[in-house]
Design an enzyme around this catalytic site. Sequence first.
Site, mmCIF file in Angstrom:
data_model
loop_
_atom_site.group_PDB
_atom_site.id
_atom_site.type_symbol
_atom_site.label_atom_id
_atom_site.label_comp_id
_atom_site.label_asym_id
_atom_site.label_seq_id
_atom_site.Cartn_x
_atom_site.Cartn_y
_atom_site.Cartn_z
ATOM 1 N N THR A 193 0.845 -1.173 0.000
ATOM 2 C CA THR A 193 0.000 0.000 0.000
ATOM 3 C C THR A 193 0.887 1.230 0.000
ATOM 4 O OG1 THR A 193 -1.732 1.204 1.213
ATOM 5 C CG2 THR A 193 -0.188 -0.067 2.540
ATOM 6 N N GLU A 340 -5.228 -2.783 5.221
ATOM 7 C CA GLU A 340 -4.813 -3.454 6.444
ATOM 8 C C GLU A 340 -5.928 -4.242 7.141
ATOM 9 O OE1 GLU A 340 -2.257 0.222 5.801
ATOM 10 O OE2 GLU A 340 -4.361 -0.335 5.587
ATOM 11 N N LYS A 450 -9.233 22.198 9.540
ATOM 12 C CA LYS A 450 -9.404 22.876 10.829
ATOM 13 C C LYS A 450 -9.432 24.381 10.571
ATOM 14 C CE LYS A 450 -6.685 19.127 12.823
ATOM 15 N NZ LYS A 450 -6.420 18.510 11.501
ATOM 16 N N TRP A 455 -13.915 21.845 12.977
ATOM 17 C CA TRP A 455 -13.437 20.817 12.053
ATOM 18 C C TRP A 455 -14.451 20.693 10.932
ATOM 19 C CZ3 TRP A 455 -10.768 15.902 14.363
ATOM 20 C CH2 TRP A 455 -9.655 16.305 15.112
#
Length: 553
Positions: A193, A340, A450, A455
């Site tokens: 990856t 993963e 941000k 956020w």
Amino acid sequence: MRVTETPDHLMTTATSAYAYPLLVKQLLVNSLSVSAGQEITYRGDLRYTFADFRRRVGQLANALASRGVRAGSTVAVMDWDTHRYLESYFAIPMMGATIFTVNVRISAQQIAYTLNDARADVLIVNSEFLPVIESIRGELKHLREVIVASDDAPLPCTSLTIAGEYEQLVSAMPDDFVFEDFDENTRAAIFYTTGTTGDPKGVCYSHRQIVLHTLATATTLCAPRSGQRLHRDDVYMPITPMFHVLAWGMPYIAVMLGLKIVLPGRYQPDALLHLKKTERVTFSHCVPTILQMLLDAAARDAHDLSGWTMIIGGSALSPTLCRAALEQGIDVFAGYGMSETGPVAALSQFAPDIDSAGMDESVRRRCMTGRPVPMVELRVVDAQMNDVPRDGRAQGEIVLRSPYLTPGYHNQPEASEALWAGGYLHTQDVAVMTPDGYVQIVDRIKDVIKTGGEWVSSIEIEALINELHAVEESAVIGVQDERWGERPKALIVLRPHASLDAHDVRAHLLGHAAAKRISRYAVPEVERVIFVAAIPKTSVGKIDKKLLRQRFE
């Protein structure tokens, strides 16, 4: 004479009882018994049965063994989605060797790095990729020889050490290879990856993990009574590359269930739609960019897409794209995972009554990240690893435990420890969880903007921009700002012959801000709305926000 008794808490086991290790070969047992006559086809040109497939797996194993491949060897594969790849999915790990699925879309230098890091000594390579291997042959430390895979039998001229042509080698071999039992924790597969920094990371899976992922994902897909499901009468065609996370593990499920399998080779929209029609494909999976290409091609040439169930992963399924797919008859829904995680960790399946609640609710639910599949412990946690409230608003990172998550990165102990900090696999995905267990990803930790003390989700802004009919696709990134810390910048690709300006985009987003759907801080200024010819993608079709941030910082 002393007699050894079995403790009460242990099972009595006959000395001759078969322990049945969870090996890839066991995924063939049922399909060969009940579906031996089922068909596998490559592009509609080559056809054979599951019984033929098992014989060819034995022949491939004998061919590899004749070239020195043994238990513990690593065999790399560079090919399109072909019958050869499917045979390699089984023959190589069933020998006790490791299959290395090479990402053909990364640079030649990265391919050289991964071949060396995986210590691949034999390579099965499509003749189209021979120039790439020739360009790096001096850098390859372990590769002994290559087997050329070609749809046109003659071997091309090359300076590489060639063991032979795939079909000629396989067809000349007996099919009676004996696949012995061994430890189910033996490494079966490795792939790489490409992260945001450093060299590609090797992700490994054992036989046990592949089998458990197959069982858990199949159980979830087969569980609903209707909609967002898979069944034995489905016709399966992968549209996620077989080099990428083992095509999301779906080929193993298709073989285990004995489905008709259609392998399309290269992903060309017209060819995929032709196969969908002629082979009556009913189940696939792909990334959003491929789905958009299919929808555009189908609309242009009046293809019927009804009866097609499709999982969308890799990046967020936008409501606009979801609605367009539904209108063309595709039962589309989101899946979640990463390299993963096996990869499938969650699927957005729901009760049939959701569709009866109207298109808006159906689209909303289909685009959600979903609920975890069996044997996956999925938590959304704060920085102190405390679970955030399941109220659909509190944000945290998704962390996971499951018997089929990768235990670490190949030869990278520090990165492995960071991945598994605190005993949970850290996904770096920011999400919320609803009271009934549905998860919705808000953004990647590194992609959250941000600004103004808030956020802002880049994914949410992109979905709203994509509502505009003139927009083909969009990407939103955070760029530095002296006053606000960061501000969103939107990059937009328009549909052919469509017109739109930055003021239209800003007005559309301000309307959503006025309706309290997003914060006003989420609306980019006019000068930060940029129209571009194309948005760069990673090797697996995701928007490359790392490259965009570098380009526009």
